[in-house]
Design a protein around this motif. Structure first.
Motif, short mmCIF file in Angstrom:
data_model
loop_
_atom_site.label_atom_id
_atom_site.label_comp_id
_atom_site.label_asym_id
_atom_site.label_seq_id
_atom_site.Cartn_x
_atom_site.Cartn_y
_atom_site.Cartn_z
N PHE A 81 0.83 -1.20 0.00
CA PHE A 81 0.00 0.00 0.00
C PHE A 81 0.87 1.26 0.00
CE2 PHE A 81 -1.89 3.33 2.71
CZ PHE A 81 -3.01 3.65 1.96
N ALA A 82 1.91 1.26 0.83
CA ALA A 82 2.80 2.42 0.92
C ALA A 82 3.56 2.63 -0.39
CB ALA A 82 3.77 2.24 2.08
N LEU A 83 4.00 1.54 -1.01
CA LEU A 83 4.72 1.67 -2.28
C LEU A 83 3.82 2.25 -3.36
CD1 LEU A 83 6.81 -1.63 -2.44
CD2 LEU A 83 7.64 0.68 -1.97
N LEU A 84 2.57 1.83 -3.39
CA LEU A 84 1.63 2.40 -4.36
C LEU A 84 1.46 3.89 -4.13
CD1 LEU A 84 -1.08 -0.43 -4.50
CD2 LEU A 84 0.52 0.23 -6.32
N ALA A 85 1.46 4.30 -2.85
CA ALA A 85 1.36 5.73 -2.53
C ALA A 85 2.61 6.48 -2.99
CB ALA A 85 1.16 5.91 -1.03
N CYS A 86 3.73 5.76 -3.14
CA CYS A 86 4.96 6.37 -3.66
C CYS A 86 4.99 6.39 -5.18
CB CYS A 86 6.18 5.58 -3.17
SG CYS A 86 6.51 5.70 -1.41
N GLY A 87 3.97 5.79 -5.80
CA GLY A 87 3.93 5.74 -7.25
C GLY A 87 4.63 4.53 -7.83
N ILE A 88 4.93 3.54 -6.98
CA ILE A 88 5.58 2.32 -7.45
C ILE A 88 4.50 1.28 -7.72
CG2 ILE A 88 7.20 0.47 -6.88
CD1 ILE A 88 8.71 2.45 -5.16
N ALA A 89 4.36 0.88 -8.95
CA ALA A 89 3.29 -0.01 -9.36
C ALA A 89 3.50 -1.42 -8.81
CB ALA A 89 3.19 -0.06 -10.88
N GLU A 90 2.40 -2.17 -8.73
CA GLU A 90 2.43 -3.53 -8.20
C GLU A 90 3.45 -4.40 -8.92
OE1 GLU A 90 1.15 -6.54 -5.58
OE2 GLU A 90 0.39 -4.49 -5.64
N LYS A 91 3.56 -4.22 -10.22
CA LYS A 91 4.47 -5.07 -11.00
C LYS A 91 5.95 -4.81 -10.68
CE LYS A 91 4.45 -1.84 -14.95
NZ LYS A 91 5.86 -1.43 -14.83
N ASP A 92 6.23 -3.64 -10.07
CA ASP A 92 7.61 -3.30 -9.74
C ASP A 92 7.99 -3.62 -8.30
OD1 ASP A 92 8.10 -2.23 -12.30
OD2 ASP A 92 7.15 -0.33 -11.72
N ARG A 130 15.47 -3.60 -4.70
CA ARG A 130 16.49 -2.60 -5.03
C ARG A 130 15.86 -1.39 -5.69
NH1 ARG A 130 21.97 -3.65 -8.70
NH2 ARG A 130 22.55 -1.45 -8.91
N HIS A 131 14.87 -1.63 -6.53
CA HIS A 131 14.18 -0.54 -7.21
C HIS A 131 13.40 0.31 -6.21
CE1 HIS A 131 11.90 1.56 -10.33
NE2 HIS A 131 10.79 1.24 -9.69
N CYS A 132 12.93 -0.32 -5.14
CA CYS A 132 12.09 0.38 -4.16
C CYS A 132 12.91 1.18 -3.14
CB CYS A 132 11.22 -0.62 -3.40
SG CYS A 132 10.10 -1.59 -4.42
N LEU A 133 14.16 0.79 -2.91
CA LEU A 133 14.94 1.34 -1.81
C LEU A 133 15.00 2.87 -1.78
CD1 LEU A 133 16.75 0.99 0.66
CD2 LEU A 133 18.70 0.65 -0.89
N PRO A 134 15.32 3.56 -2.88
CA PRO A 134 15.41 5.02 -2.80
C PRO A 134 14.12 5.68 -2.34
CG PRO A 134 16.42 4.22 -4.83
CD PRO A 134 15.69 3.07 -4.23
N SER A 135 12.98 5.20 -2.84
CA SER A 135 11.70 5.80 -2.47
C SER A 135 11.38 5.56 -1.00
CB SER A 135 10.57 5.23 -3.34
OG SER A 135 10.76 5.58 -4.69
N VAL A 136 11.61 4.33 -0.55
CA VAL A 136 11.31 4.00 0.85
C VAL A 136 12.22 4.80 1.78
CG1 VAL A 136 11.15 2.16 2.55
CG2 VAL A 136 10.56 1.69 0.17
N ALA A 137 13.50 4.86 1.46
CA ALA A 137 14.45 5.59 2.31
C ALA A 137 14.09 7.07 2.38
CB ALA A 137 15.87 5.41 1.78
N GLN A 138 13.67 7.63 1.26
CA GLN A 138 13.30 9.05 1.25
C GLN A 138 12.09 9.32 2.14
OE1 GLN A 138 12.46 10.61 -2.65
NE2 GLN A 138 12.22 12.71 -1.93
N VAL A 139 11.09 8.45 2.05
CA VAL A 139 9.89 8.63 2.87
C VAL A 139 10.22 8.47 4.36
CG1 VAL A 139 7.63 7.66 3.45
CG2 VAL A 139 8.30 7.94 1.05
N LEU A 140 11.07 7.50 4.68
CA LEU A 140 11.37 7.21 6.08
C LEU A 140 12.33 8.22 6.71
CD1 LEU A 140 11.62 3.32 6.15
CD2 LEU A 140 9.75 4.77 6.88
#
Length: 357
Positions: free
Chosen positions: A183-194, A199-209
């Motif tokens: 759910f949080a990744l979708l809120a970051c604009g990261i689609a379910e398929k990604d 590794r692709h998610c790390l920059p977005s998650v780190a920025q939010v946190l």
């Protein structure tokens, strides 16, 4: 002139001494995870980079052999420009090294484990009136991968350690946290398929946190419910016990739900992704003692009701506050009777045993 290489060696030795003394306090899995982080730091790897298992195991073997030779050694004073300084005298050390844009950290962590750090300063700022130091390259560190900490009323953000910390949380995320994570990744604009590529998610998650870590420390500094000195006394009296885990959890939740803490900030700024990640990574006693946090976020995933989130934050804060006052009263009674065992057993019976019933 200050010899940075010499100072780095001195701090690293104290880091190694601390690890040697306290490695046995971790579970096998917990120690391996911390050693993996330390290995990546020593070898300048990105969080998602891995060397061959045989290479890492050889390194761990050498590290454990070194630890065995240091079990009885004492921490060394730091010698800076001919001046001998207690390794826990952070104020003096930082006064001497700050002109070189260096930061020195020393204190006690879980189970009263001494922890040391030497890093370069990236930048300084102030948030809500609190000074904040952002660190970049870490020149000396121990087993602890802490994303942020407070020292001498200054918030310290370990930017490289924070990335390792986030990576570990994603990599070892339990099944119950995964719906919140998606759910949080979708809120970051990261689609379910990604989502499959961490590794692709790390920059977005780190920025939010980033704000999550920062406002947790602000929440701790501004918390008036759990007296800081009493909290430290309890930790020192009952290290490596269920009570230590309990009081750390209660204090963390008080910080996050307090007027200036993480969850209040998330609610105020309506950061949907941050709320999802908070629920995803909530684990251990926090998840069990305060199940209403995840329950409310689960509802939010359907209705987006920020008012319900606000009500939950207030309710959880009141609950944690009541627990803190009970813990303090019991500790004071036990201290009066010189009976820390009674304190530990009573708190265990009140708060921890019911979770396994």
């Amino acid at each position: 002139m200050l010899d940075i290489a010499s100072l780095t060696r001195q701090v690293r030795r104290n880091c190694t001494l601390s690890d040697a003394r306290f490695a046995g306090h971790y579970s096998v899995c917990g120690l391996v995870m911390r050693l993996r982080d330390l290995y990546k730091w020593e070898h300048s790897l990105d969080p998602y980079e891995e060397h061959a298992a045989s290479q890492v195991l050889d390194w761990i073997g050498r590290k454990e052999t070194l630890w065995e030779t240091l079990q009885e050694s004492d921490f060394d004073d730091l010698v800076i420009d001919g001046q001998r300084i207690d390794p826990f005298d952070t104020e003096t050390v930082n006064r001497l090294i700050e002109p070189l844009h260096l930061f020195y950290g020393a204190g006690y962590a879980h189970s009263m484990k001494p922890s040391f750090l030497l890093a370069t300063i990236d930048r300084k700022s102030a948030v809500n009136g609190y000074p904040v130091v952002f660190l970049s390259k870490e020149m000396a560190r121990d087993l602890l991968t802490l994303p942020a900490l407070t020292q001498d009323d200054t918030i310290v953000v370990r930017q490289s350690a924070a990335k390792l910390y986030v990576w570990d949380r994603m990599l070892y995320l339990n099944q119950s946290g995964r719906p919140f994570f998606r759910f949080a990744l979708l809120a970051c604009g990261i689609a379910e398929k990604d989502v499959g590529s961490l590794r692709h998610c790390l920059p977005s998650v780190a920025q939010v946190l980033h704000d999550t870590f920062l406002y947790h420390e602000i929440g701790e500094l501004s918390d008036c419910c759990f007296n800081r000195q009493i909290w430290r006394d309890i930790i020192a009296a009952l290290p490596h016990t269920p009570t230590e885990l309990l009081v750390r959890t209660v204090k963390d939740v008080l910080a996050d739900t307090g007027p200036h803490g993480t969850l209040r900030h998330i609610r105020k700024t309506q950061q949907t992704a941050a709320l999802g990640f908070y629920a995803a990574f909530l684990d251990g006693l926090g998840k069990k003692l305060f199940p209403e946090i995840r329950a409310t976020v689960a509802g939010f995933m359907t209705d987006g009701d920020w008012q319900a989130v606000a009500a939950m934050i207030s309710s959880v804060h009141q609950k944690a506050e009541t627990m803190a006052f009970t813990i303090i009263d019991l500790y004071r009674n036990g201290t009066r009777d010189h009976d820390s065992v009674w304190v530990n057993e009573t708190l265990n019976r009140l708060y921890i045993e019911p979770l396994t019933a």
